[in-house]
Motif scaffolding. Structure first.
Motif: not given
Length: 400
Positions: A267-272, A277-297
């Motif tokens: 989350e540092l500025p400009e880090q991603l 692009p594909a790897i950056a998108a994957r990291f963004k997805m990971a950062l957006a996941l919620t605790e509720q999604e984790e509990q269901e998984a």
């Protein structure tokens, strides 16, 4: 001039070359190629990303797994390229390129342990040390026609390893032979009972996850494998939806582990912007996941853990496909293939089990392929002994 300098698509430019600390031991003079995520004292790692390398500090100590291999007599020939931060199964790095599959010209090695796999497949190294979080040893092993092991989770110390998702990260290795695969296990794995594996467990639903053209060859491999086991057990999944939930369950749990490990840095500025692009998108997805999604998984993970515990024990192993296809062509769009691969590779990942790929298929088009055997947590040495025995018999049974 060393092999390392001649193969810049496989080996990194930084790190030691032809480094040996002990000339005797169980692995004396075996050439060791090491994925660029393991610490070597006084050296920096890139983890597949030039920005990471630029900001990295030199290691204070060598990773314990590397130390053990060096003490056993290995000759360290170089760091090998990896997908960025090991967060890919492609074997393609936007900064350093893609190593061509030495066994199949014009095709990918698979990732993220691509350099370690390519070095062994090209006979530039005897042992390729890597990591496997979501399949990063097993997929390159399948694509490059190598033996490769993802050990049980946490049986090998991860000290000195750049993490991706610690709850799934494992230290694995690739070799050309089952004998050497087992010998490396004698060095890296802890003391374990070696049990006779006399039961082969089969889940037919798993065969439906591979390309139709590979289902018949897999069936032949299964029939050839069966005689080496006294008992064969078929089991059906309690509900068919479990297979379709595997990949997403792993994606969520891996992503949450990545976010917990790397959030402050990512989350540092400009880090991603420093990532493909594909790897950056994957990291963004990971950062957006919620605790509720984790509990269901986690609920689905626990279901899989119960299924594995019910159907496998210290005397049985599961026969399963390693990958749904053979190696794709370099540059092919593998975005859809990624989730198909994870559906298969997540079984060991979610259960913390040990899995070995055996490159024993004999396809008419000469594409490397094979199958895997999987055993429950802590049975790594039993699995390696079983694989060594099976590979020796397959070799004897193959016409000259």
């Amino acid at each position: 001039m060393s092999d390392k300098k001649n193969n810049n698509s496989i080996f990194c430019n930084h790190g030691p070359t032809l480094w040996q600390t002990n000339q005797s031991g169980l692995l004396a003079n075996n050439r060791l190629a090491v994925k660029d995520v393991f610490a070597v004292k006084g050296e920096r790692n890139s983890a597949g990303n030039p920005h990471w390398f630029k900001t990295a500090k030199s290691a204070q100590n060598t990773a314990s797994s590397v130390n053990k291999l060096m003490t056993a007599g290995c000759n360290f020939i170089g760091f090998t390229h990896t997908d960025e931060l090991a967060y890919s199964l492609e074997g393609n790095n936007i900064h350093y390129g893609a190593a061509q599959n030495p066994k199949l010209k014009g095709h990918a090695c698979g990732g993220s342990s691509m350099g370690s796999a390519a070095s062994v497949a090209a006979n530039l190294a005897d042992i390729g040390l890597g990591t496997d979080t979501g399949g990063s040893i097993r997929i390159p092993a399948s694509y490059c026609g190598l033996y490769g092991i993802r050990p049980s989770h946490n049986v090998i110390e991860k000290e000195g390893l750049i993490p991706l998702a610690p709850s799934f990260d494992t230290i694995g290795w690739l070799t050309q032979s089952a004998e050497l695969l087992s010998s490396v296990g004698d060095v890296l794995l802890p003391q374990q009972a070696i049990n006779k594996v006399n039961t082969l467990v089969i889940c037919e639903a798993l065969f439906e996850l591979v390309d139709p053209s590979l289902q018949a060859p897999l069936g032949k491999l299964l029939e050839k494998t069966k005689p080496y086991f006294n008992h064969h057990i078929d089991f059906k999944l309690p509900k068919s939806s479990l297979l379709s939930e595997l990949a997403d369950t792993f994606r969520i749990l891996q992503g949450r582990a990545i976010a917990k490990t790397h959030r402050d840095w990512l989350e540092l500025p400009e880090q991603l912007s420093h990532f493909a692009p594909a790897i950056a998108a994957r990291f963004k997805m990971a950062l957006a996941l919620t605790e509720q999604e984790e509990q269901e998984a986690l609920k689905i993970q626990h279901e899989w853990q119960a299924i594995v515990a019910k159907n496998l024990n210290e005397h049985s192993c599961l026969f399963l496909p390693t990958t749904p296809t053979t190696a794709p062509k370099l540059g092919a769009d593998t975005s859809a293939l990624r989730m198909q691969i994870i559906t298969l590779s997540a079984i060991a990942g979610l259960s913390g089990s040990a899995q070995v790929h055996l490159p024993l298929a004999d396809l008419a088009n000469d594409h490397p392929y094979g199958f895997s055997l999987m055993m429950t947590h802590g049975n790594d040495k039993s699995l390696l002994a079983c694989v060594k025995h099976l590979a020796a018999h397959f070799k004897q049974d193959t016409p000259a």
